[in-house]
Every structure is written in structure tokens, then in C-alpha cells.
Design a protein around this motif. Structure first.
Motif, PDB file in Angstrom:
ATOM      1  N   THR A 117       0.647  -1.402  -0.177  1.00 51.21           N
ATOM      2  CA  THR A 117      -0.307  -0.170  -0.033  1.00 51.21           C
ATOM      3  C   THR A 117       0.817   1.362  -0.039  1.00 51.21           C
ATOM      4  N   ILE A 118       1.810   1.574   0.570  1.00 52.59           N
ATOM      5  CA  ILE A 118       2.587   2.629   0.499  1.00 52.59           C
ATOM      6  C   ILE A 118       3.975   2.684  -0.071  1.00 52.59           C
ATOM      7  N   PHE A 119       3.986   0.938  -1.185  1.00 54.91           N
ATOM      8  CA  PHE A 119       5.023   1.141  -2.155  1.00 54.91           C
ATOM      9  C   PHE A 119       4.631   1.830  -3.117  1.00 54.91           C
ATOM     10  N   GLY A 120       2.529   1.152  -3.394  1.00 56.82           N
ATOM     11  CA  GLY A 120       1.672   1.901  -4.415  1.00 56.82           C
ATOM     12  C   GLY A 120       1.236   3.465  -3.910  1.00 56.82           C
ATOM     13  N   PHE A 121       1.212   4.175  -3.136  1.00 62.57           N
ATOM     14  CA  PHE A 121       1.121   5.326  -2.708  1.00 62.57           C
ATOM     15  C   PHE A 121       2.719   6.081  -3.159  1.00 62.57           C
ATOM     16  N   VAL A 122       3.551   5.673  -3.086  1.00 66.48           N
ATOM     17  CA  VAL A 122       5.516   6.597  -3.302  1.00 66.48           C
ATOM     18  C   VAL A 122       4.980   6.044  -4.696  1.00 66.48           C
ATOM     19  N   LEU A 123       4.346   4.981  -5.695  1.00 62.16           N
ATOM     20  CA  LEU A 123       4.704   5.149  -7.011  1.00 62.16           C
ATOM     21  C   LEU A 123       3.733   5.476  -7.936  1.00 62.16           C
ATOM     22  N   TYR A 124       2.944   5.885  -7.436  1.00 60.86           N
ATOM     23  CA  TYR A 124       2.093   6.602  -7.784  1.00 60.86           C
ATOM     24  C   TYR A 124       2.425   8.354  -7.838  1.00 60.86           C
ATOM     25  N   LEU A 125       2.511   9.028  -6.899  1.00 60.82           N
ATOM     26  CA  LEU A 125       3.342  10.224  -6.528  1.00 60.82           C
ATOM     27  C   LEU A 125       4.583  10.493  -7.919  1.00 60.82           C
ATOM     28  N   PHE A 126       5.565   9.772  -7.893  1.00 58.16           N
ATOM     29  CA  PHE A 126       6.539   9.241  -8.901  1.00 58.16           C
ATOM     30  C   PHE A 126       5.523   9.859 -10.097  1.00 58.16           C
ATOM     31  N   TYR A 127       4.970   9.459 -10.313  1.00 62.52           N
ATOM     32  CA  TYR A 127       4.747   8.440 -11.816  1.00 62.52           C
ATOM     33  C   TYR A 127       3.336   9.070 -12.289  1.00 62.52           C
TER      34      TYR A 127
ATOM     35  N   HIS B 161       0.931   7.314 -12.561  1.00 59.87           N
ATOM     36  CA  HIS B 161       0.470   6.718 -13.957  1.00 59.87           C
ATOM     37  C   HIS B 161      -0.081   5.103 -13.784  1.00 59.87           C
ATOM     38  N   PHE B 162      -1.341   4.904 -13.138  1.00 59.72           N
ATOM     39  CA  PHE B 162      -1.744   3.424 -12.663  1.00 59.72           C
ATOM     40  C   PHE B 162      -0.873   2.566 -13.616  1.00 59.72           C
ATOM     41  N   VAL B 163      -0.779   2.726 -14.465  1.00 66.38           N
ATOM     42  CA  VAL B 163       0.078   1.470 -15.418  1.00 66.38           C
ATOM     43  C   VAL B 163       1.445   1.424 -14.881  1.00 66.38           C
ATOM     44  N   MET B 164       1.989   2.560 -14.643  1.00 66.77           N
ATOM     45  CA  MET B 164       3.244   2.725 -14.526  1.00 66.77           C
ATOM     46  C   MET B 164       3.209   1.520 -12.929  1.00 66.77           C
TER      47      MET B 164
ATOM     48  N   PHE C 216       3.326  -5.692 -10.182  1.00 61.36           N
ATOM     49  CA  PHE C 216       3.033  -7.139 -10.744  1.00 61.36           C
ATOM     50  C   PHE C 216       4.114  -7.731 -11.220  1.00 61.36           C
ATOM     51  N   LEU C 217       4.519  -7.164 -11.746  1.00 62.46           N
ATOM     52  CA  LEU C 217       5.596  -8.415 -11.910  1.00 62.46           C
ATOM     53  C   LEU C 217       6.700  -8.886 -11.161  1.00 62.46           C
ATOM     54  N   PRO C 218       7.367  -7.957 -11.057  1.00 66.22           N
ATOM     55  CA  PRO C 218       8.265  -8.202  -9.952  1.00 66.22           C
ATOM     56  C   PRO C 218       7.538  -9.595  -8.980  1.00 66.22           C
ATOM     57  N   SER C 219       6.146  -9.234  -8.266  1.00 66.85           N
ATOM     58  CA  SER C 219       6.174 -10.543  -7.678  1.00 66.85           C
ATOM     59  C   SER C 219       5.350 -11.862  -8.017  1.00 66.85           C
ATOM     60  N   PHE C 220       4.809 -11.490  -9.777  1.00 66.59           N
ATOM     61  CA  PHE C 220       4.550 -12.358 -10.466  1.00 66.59           C
ATOM     62  C   PHE C 220       5.575 -14.156 -10.222  1.00 66.59           C
TER      63      PHE C 220
END
Length: 180
Positions: free
Chosen positions: A103-113, A115-118, A124-128
Motif C-alpha cells: 500500500t505504501i509502495f503503491g502510494f509512493v509509486l503513484y506520487l512519482f509516476y 500513472h496507474f500503468v507504471m 505486479f511483474l516482480p511479484s509474479f
């Protein structure tokens, strides 16, 4: 220079555009015929000014190369963090620590990019991939391994998207507060 000269100088741009009434245009024409200063001024303003090409001191290719390099480094860092979080999740035997971290990681990623696709790709990909690598049961069929890895990665992604939505709401709220 008298009052008529100031008026004539103010009217010259309109005259060049053909926006003066006939009476005003004829008055301006008479004034220019009788006043040397205004005639010279009118002549200088009627000639187009040559546009000089000003070279930019900034090398755009070099600037964009630096920007792309910095973005690539940030993406590598974020993907590494995502793999690290996936590793921690598997080491802790799937405890619910990943809920907060993603949740925190998604928060930071969205603030940076912004963009939901990024956010989706980086969570998803690293976890997969890690779920596929971490799969220790040899008896599973390939399809079951893929589905299991996709399911685990999807769960991680859901919490990252929750964090992203929180970041989106924060950005909208900040924008609204600034506009007030």
C-alpha cells in the motif's frame, strides 16, 4: 515633437493593419507628408524586422539523455524494491506485512509516476516472477504454477492500487486546497 506626432505614432500600427477609418487614415497621411520625424518613424515601422536565430546554450539531446538515465535508475530502484518486498512476503510465510508495504509502495509509486500503468507494471511483474521462482512444489502443473503466481501477484497489486488511489486522492485534495 508635438501632440499630433504622438497621436500619429499611436495610429501607425492600426494603419499598417488597415483598421483606420477613412478620415483618420487621410489625417495620418497628411501628417506624415508634413512631418519628417513621423515619416521616418513610419518608414522604420513598416519594414519587417528580421528574426535573428538565437542559438540555445542548452544541448537538448544531452539534457534528455540525462533525464532518461535518471528515470531508468529510478525504475531499477523501484523494481528492486518490488522484488525485495516480494522476497520479504515469501520469507515471512505470507504474513500480512505485504498489505502495508505494498500500500505504501503503491502510494509512493503513484506520487512519482502519476500513472496507474507504471504502478501495475512495477508491482505486479516482480511479484509474479518471484512467485514463480519461489514455487517449491515440484508436483504442481505449469498452469497451476502460473495461476498461483498470478493470483499472488494480483493480491499484491490490489494493495498497491489502493495506495495509488490514496495518493491520487491526496493530490486532488492538495490541488483543491491550493485553488481556494
Amino acid at each position: 515633437m508635438n501632440k499630433d506626432c504622438y497621436i500619429a505614432k499611436d495610429l501607425l500600427p492600426l494603419n499598417h493593419e488597415g483598421l483606420l477609418h477613412e478620415e483618420t487614415a487621410s489625417w495620418l497621411k497628411e501628417h506624415l507628408a508634413s512631418c519628417d520625424n513621423c515619416r521616418e518613424y513610419a518608414k522604420s515601422t513598416s519594414e519587417p524586422i528580421e528574426n535573428a536565430v538565437i542559438p540555445s546554450p542548452i544541448d537538448n539531446d544531452k539534457m534528455f539523455a540525462n533525464i532518461y538515465l535518471k528515470l531508468a535508475v529510478y525504475q531499477i530502484i523501484f523494481v528492486t524494491i518490488s522484488f525485495f518486498f516480494a522476497l520479504i512476503t515469501s520469507l515471512l510465510n505470507n504474513h500480512l506485512v505485504f498489505v502495508l508495504t505494498y500500500t505504501i509502495f503503491g502510494f509512493v509509486l503513484y506520487l512519482f509516476y502519476k500513472h496507474f500503468v507504471m504502478v501495475t507494471a512495477i508491482t505486479f511483474l516482480p511479484s509474479f516472477i518471484w512467485s514463480l521462482v519461489d514455487s517449491t512444489q515440484a508436483s504442481l502443473f505449469a498452469l497451476e504454477m502460473l495461476l498461483g503466481a498470478a493470483f499472488l501477484a494480483l493480491i499484491h497489486l490490489v494493495f498497491a492500487l489502493v495506495g495509488s488511489l490514496m495518493a491520487l486522492l491526496l493530490l486532488k485534495w492538495l490541488k483543491e486546497v491550493r485553488s481556494v
